[in-house]
Design an enzyme around this catalytic site. Structure first.
Site, PDB file in Angstrom:
ATOM      1  N   THR A 277       3.263  -9.792   7.138  1.00 38.44           N
ATOM      2  CA  THR A 277       4.069 -10.366   6.361  1.00 38.44           C
ATOM      3  C   THR A 277       5.302  -9.595   5.908  1.00 38.44           C
ATOM      4  OG1 THR A 277       4.265 -10.998   3.967  1.00 38.44           O
ATOM      5  CG2 THR A 277       2.727  -9.164   4.442  1.00 38.44           C
TER       6      THR A 277
ATOM      7  N   TYR B 157      -0.894  -6.953  -1.849  1.00 41.43           N
ATOM      8  CA  TYR B 157      -0.853  -7.705  -0.453  1.00 41.43           C
ATOM      9  C   TYR B 157      -0.094  -7.477   0.673  1.00 41.43           C
ATOM     10  CZ  TYR B 157       0.646 -11.688   2.177  1.00 41.43           C
ATOM     11  OH  TYR B 157       0.820 -12.576   3.396  1.00 41.43           O
TER      12      TYR B 157
END
Ligand code: UDP
Length: 330
Positions: free
Chosen positions: A117, A141
């Site tokens: 990501t 995250y």
């Protein structure tokens, strides 16, 4: 030879499965169906319902189907949730990935493609942000994904395993043939939320922060169509199978749009205004995140086909309408 797709019942994973079966690949999906849907999986793929950390199940699936490549999508993906539940995110995304990677090493899987990501960059000091920028995630995250990238880097150095980590920017849109799309009812991602608002599945939506240091005060992101993202995975698989080495690539177009520009695009698609209300900033949001997007094109020959925000929005809206018809029919 077969490809094991973890999270193949989810939004992005189900598109990967479609692309693989379209190419005539044998596909095994491993998914615990916690957020994915059985119906999203191509009937041409084999589904194993289970957990990526169940080493017995994973290793048996790899051996039974002659898996040479694992494409790893399974994980938790909501940045704000990761701030309230960091241990859950480290467990699901990092601890369980470690277990999956170990299963791959044990069974001598040679190729591994990982959903990483842009959140690994945190708040980049410049945009576009290139792969060699400082890695400083600002959410659990992002950290949980970066830790997995590091495990892969170290395992590729120690074992006979080559990997590609793809750092996704903002993935949106749906299969242009209408076979899959983002189906989570409580989705938090902007284009999905705006499409749900457009179809009156929500009575309004929030614009999280109008006071950022950007031209219109709202955050800027690089939205990439899910089919183009999947094309990069297919290119990555080809690269690895041809003997190419381990690499990390950004996946975006190199062009940013603000939250208000996205909302305008949805309004254009439906021919009317959206009820979008000003709301406070959302924790963990960098003001701007745009991909330095050249490396994947040069190294893998990636050629995106859908670099138009209006097209991305229209395909997301078409999928949302499809879901609405399904629910009405149910
Ligand atoms: N956003 C928003 N309203 C929403 C959902 C998202 O204003 O209902 C904003 C969010 O604050 C961010 C951008 O849209 O600036 C993209 O957020 P998203 O959750 O889609 O992806 P992220 O960049 O967090 O991965």
């Amino acid at each position: 030879m077969a490809v094991l797709v973890t999270g193949g019942a989810g939004y992005i994973g189900s598109h990967m499965v479609l692309a693989l079966v379209d190419q005539g690949e044998d596909v095994v999906v491993l998914d615990n169906l916690s957020t994915g849907f059985r119906w999203a999986i191509s009937p041409k793929a084999k589904l194993v319902v289970g957990d990526i950390a169940d080493q017995q199940l994973v290793q048996k699936s790899i051996a039974d189907h002659g898996v040479d490549a694992v494409v790893h999508f399974a994980g938790s993906i909501v940045v704000p949730d990761s701030l309230s539940d960091p241990l859950g995110y480290y467990f699901n995304n990092t601890v369980k990935s470690r277990s999956l990677i170990e299963s791959c090493v044990e069974t001598k899987v040679q190729y591994f493609i990982f959903s990483s990501t842009a959140a690994v960059y945190g708040i980049p000091s410049t945009n576009p942000v290139f792969e060699d920028a400082n890695l400083a995630p600002i959410s659990p995250y992002g950290s949980s994904k970066l830790m997995t990238e590091w495990m892969l880097r170290d395992c590729a150095a120690a074992y006979d395993l080559n990997y590609i980590a793809l750092r996704y920017f903002n993935v949106a849109g749906a299969d242009p043939a209408g076979r899959s799309g983002q189906s989570t009812p409580r989705a938090t991602h902007l284009i999905k939320v705006a499409c749900q608002t457009a179809l009156a599945k929500r009575d309004h939506m929030d614009v999280f922060g109008r006071d950022y240091d950007t031209p219109d005060g709202t955050c800027i992101r690089d939205y990439i169509h899910v089919s183009d993202l999947i094309a990069a995975h297919m290119d990555a698989l080809g690269h690895l199978r041809k003997g190419g080495g381990s690499k990390v690539f950004n996946c975006g177009y190199g062009r940013g749009y603000s939250v208000l520009e996205v909302i305008k695009s949805v309004e254009k698609a439906i021919g009317g205004p959206l009820d979008a209300r000003d709301a406070p900033r959302r924790a963990g949001d960098p003001p701007e995140l745009v991909a330095g997007a050249d490396k994947v094109r040069v190294a893998l020959g990636w050629q995106p086909q859908h670099q138009d925000l209006d097209f991305i929005v229209q395909s997301a809206l078409a999928w949302e309408r499809h879901l609405q018809r399904r629910n009405d029919a149910a």
